[in-house]
Design a protein around this motif. Structure first.
Motif, PDB file in Angstrom:
ATOM      1  N   ILE A 221       0.818  -1.210   0.000  1.00 17.34           N
ATOM      2  CA  ILE A 221       0.000   0.000   0.000  1.00 17.34           C
ATOM      3  C   ILE A 221       0.853   1.262   0.000  1.00 17.34           C
ATOM      4  O   ILE A 221       0.531   2.250  -0.673  1.00 17.34           O
ATOM      5  N   ASP A 245      -2.804  -6.184  -0.360  1.00 17.17           N
ATOM      6  CA  ASP A 245      -1.617  -5.717  -1.071  1.00 17.17           C
ATOM      7  C   ASP A 245      -0.577  -6.833  -1.127  1.00 17.17           C
ATOM      8  O   ASP A 245      -0.837  -7.974  -0.716  1.00 17.17           O
ATOM      9  N   PHE A 251      -7.667  -5.173   3.024  1.00 19.13           N
ATOM     10  CA  PHE A 251      -8.318  -3.867   3.011  1.00 19.13           C
ATOM     11  C   PHE A 251      -9.762  -4.015   2.539  1.00 19.13           C
ATOM     12  O   PHE A 251     -10.103  -4.962   1.820  1.00 19.13           O
ATOM     13  N   ALA A 256      -8.659   1.439   0.962  1.00 22.71           N
ATOM     14  CA  ALA A 256      -7.407   1.513   0.201  1.00 22.71           C
ATOM     15  C   ALA A 256      -7.452   2.682  -0.778  1.00 22.71           C
ATOM     16  O   ALA A 256      -6.465   3.408  -0.962  1.00 22.71           O
TER      17      ALA A 256
END
Length: 627
Positions: A221, A245, A251, A256
């Protein structure tokens, strides 16, 4: 395209429900009886979510489907929800455990219809149908026909198809940024994210040739954020999903997106309307509210025993007015019928209703004020007329009182007149003598003058009773003075009827503001009634007492008590009504007029029976001076 999206405001859910109310009612009225054919119980519907309860897409669709089912059946439906959590646990072992668990869980509660929200949930229930819901109808939503064809679904599995066309999102971006040179497509590392990336490569194969295209995938991320901060200004960014990720961190896609968009140096677009408010400029999507309503319609038809077939849920363009402003993009470049959120209204749009409302209020107030002024004038005229009528009634009552007391007044007047005549004759006789005694003559003249004053006072009091006026003569005076005046008028009548009259007056002044003659009339009315009420009592027991005192700190009280027959308890509340009387020759106006006078000067009057017999009338008036 597979079914997934982040959470957003429920405004669209409310609009969609309102829009479909007519269809909903029609379905229910037509299908309600068929649904009731599930003998001995309510129909059962299982809502199957592919992921956990935090994922906005299936939550929004599922909630709208639930609400429509409950409304259409008036609550006559058993609803069950299961969350497969396949984004965090995609392993076959987990899928098998969930299938065994649900097969055992629903062994005695087999669903009649299963609503599968998304491709993963649909695959799961189709593969485990015999174990979980062998006789159930299966309906689904959240993905397109191409994905459905790859699942090899049975013919009786019917869906509400939705196409999440990323090419249309790029079409919107191009309309807003026709001079863009770079295209960036962002996707995460989860299986679902990779599916999205694969679809995007296929769907954008032609359109992406017009840009320097870069797919950002397989990053952590923080790396996404770093790259987003260095996008060239002439870039278009398409954000697909990041469920995980490259580090395995999970997420919600909307979360995100918000992290990346906060640092992005170019506008971001996305394929889900739930991304609105999280940093996207706009995109093209099927709303999850409309998906939930559509699949619920299929479920209702299935419960009603109607034939069902696949349907298409339409797409729509959407945009965020705040992001348009942030990036300097023109609202006029949006495709027609784009759903624009967070748009700041124009001055007229923002305050038009207020301006119209203010004008309407001012106009209404003007009308009200005009009406009130007219009403005020009418009220003053009515009050003046009422006062005039009251004065006329009081005068009539005064004249009636004077007539009733005329014999006693005449008798009382004859006394000083007779004394004057006798004294005058005596004076004449003395003066005819040879040596008149001037001292005796002087005493006789003094007696004549006193008797003349006495007669004059009697006539003055009578004139007060008979005087007619057109206005109230407001004065401030001591209530005790009026009591003394009334006693002088009543003296002869009380003596005639052998009633002992006494006064118990306060030791201090009791100032009131009123018309002296009016209050005198109240006392005379009450006192003469009391005297009449004692005609049947023994002579020795006939007593009339007038009492004045303070009533609290701001009022004075006057009471007139007698030893007569009293007042029947059932008549206490009606004796002050007009034309109510117990006298054969009474008019029934005396007490009514007394009440009108007392209330005119802000007071109150009432009657009670005395403990020892007889009645007592009381009235209170405001003090002209606070104590």
């Amino acid at each position: 395209m597979p079914f997934d999206a982040p959470v957003r405001s429920r405004r669209r859910a409310q609009n969609a429900v309102r829009f479909l109310v007519a269809i909903l009612i029609a379905i229910f009225l037509d299908g309600g009886s068929a649904a009731a054919e599930v003998v001995g119980r309510s129909p059962r519907v299982l809502l199957l979510h592919p992921y956990d309860e935090r994922l906005p897409a299936s939550s929004i669709a599922g909630e709208n489907a639930r609400n429509r089912l409950i409304e259409a059946t008036s609550g006559n439906v058993d609803l069950f929800s299961e969350f497969l959590d396949l984004s965090r646990f995609p392993e076959e072992a987990h899928i098998d455990r969930m299938a065994r668990y649900m097969a055992e869980k629903y062994v005695d509660h087999r669903p009649d219809v299963v609503i599968a929200l998304g491709e993963s949930a649909t695959r799961f229930i189709v593969n485990n149908r015999e174990a979980i819901a062998p006789d159930a109808k299966i309906v689904f939503c959240g993905f397109g026909r191409d994905s459905a064809s790859k699942l090899n679904l049975p013919a009786d599995v019917v869906g509400a198809f939705s196409e999440f066309d990323i090419a249309k999102t790029l079409e919107l971006a191009h309309a807003l940024q026709p001079d863009a040179k770079h295209l960036f497509i962002i996707g995460g590392s989860a299986a679902f994210d990779r599916t999205w990336l694969d679809s995007a490569r296929t769907d954008l194969a032609v359109a992406s040739k017009d840009y320097a295209t870069t797919y950002l995938e397989g990053l952590a991320i923080d790396e996404f954020v770093e790259r987003a901060a260095r996008f060239p200004p002439d870039s278009i960014v398409l954000f697909l999903t990041i469920l995980a990720d490259s580090t395995g961190r999970n997420f919600l896609p909307k979360d995100a997106l918000a992290i990346v968009a906060a640092k992005a140096s170019a506008p971001i677009y996305g394929p889900y309307d739930t991304y609105v408010g999280q940093g996207v400029v706009g995109g093209n999507s099927v709303t999850f509210e409309s998906l939930g309503n559509a699949v619920a319609g299929l479920a209702l038809d299935a419960l009603a025993g109607k034939p069902i077939t696949d349907i298409e849920v339409p797409q729509t363009f959407f945009a965020d007015a705040r992001q348009l402003k942030r990036w300097g993009l023109s609202e006029s470049s949006l495709p027609a019928e784009t759903a624009l959120s967070f748009r700041e209204p124009t001055l007229w749009e923002q305050h038009g209703d207020l301006v119209v409302g203010v004008i309407a209020v001012v106009a209404l107030q003007g009308l009200i004020i005009t009406g009130l002024l007219i009403e005020r004038r009418r009220r003053f005229a009515a009050e003046g007329e009422s006062r005039l009528r009251l004065l006329e009634l009081v005068h009539m009552n005064q004249s009636a009182t004077a007539g009733a007391l005329s014999a006693s007044i005449a008798h009382e007047l004859n006394q000083p007149l007779g004394a004057i005549r006798s004294n005058a004759e005596a004076a004449e006789a003395i003066l005819r003598g040879t040596a008149p005694d001037l001292n005796i003559i002087q005493q006789i003249l003094t007696d004549i003058r006193e008797d003349d004053e006495r007669a004059g006072n009697i006539i003055l009091r009578l004139r007060g009773l008979l005087k007619k006026r057109s206005e109230i003569d407001w004065q401030e005076f001591d209530l005790n003075e009026i009591v003394d005046s009334a006693l002088n008028i009543l003296h002869a009548e009380a003596a005639k009827k052998q009633v002992a009259v006494s006064a118990e007056q306060s030791g201090r002044r009791l100032p009131v503001r009123a018309d002296k003659v009016h209050l005198q009339q109240v006392i005379l009315n009450l006192a003469t009634n009391a005297i009449d009420a004692m005609v049947e009592a023994a002579t020795a027991d006939r007593k009339l007492v007038l009492h004045t005192t303070l009533h609290g700190d701001t009022k004075v009280e006057m009471s007139i008590s007698d030893t007569g027959r009293g007042i029947p308890k059932d008549r206490l509340n009606s004796i002050f009504d007009a034309f109510y009387t117990t006298k054969p020759t009474g008019t029934g106006l005396g007490l009514s007029i007394a009440r009108a006078i007392v209330e005119t000067y802000g007071g109150k009057i009432w009657a009670d029976n005395r403990v020892g017999g007889g009645a007592v009338f009381r009235f209170v008036l405001p003090l002209a001076e606070a104590t």
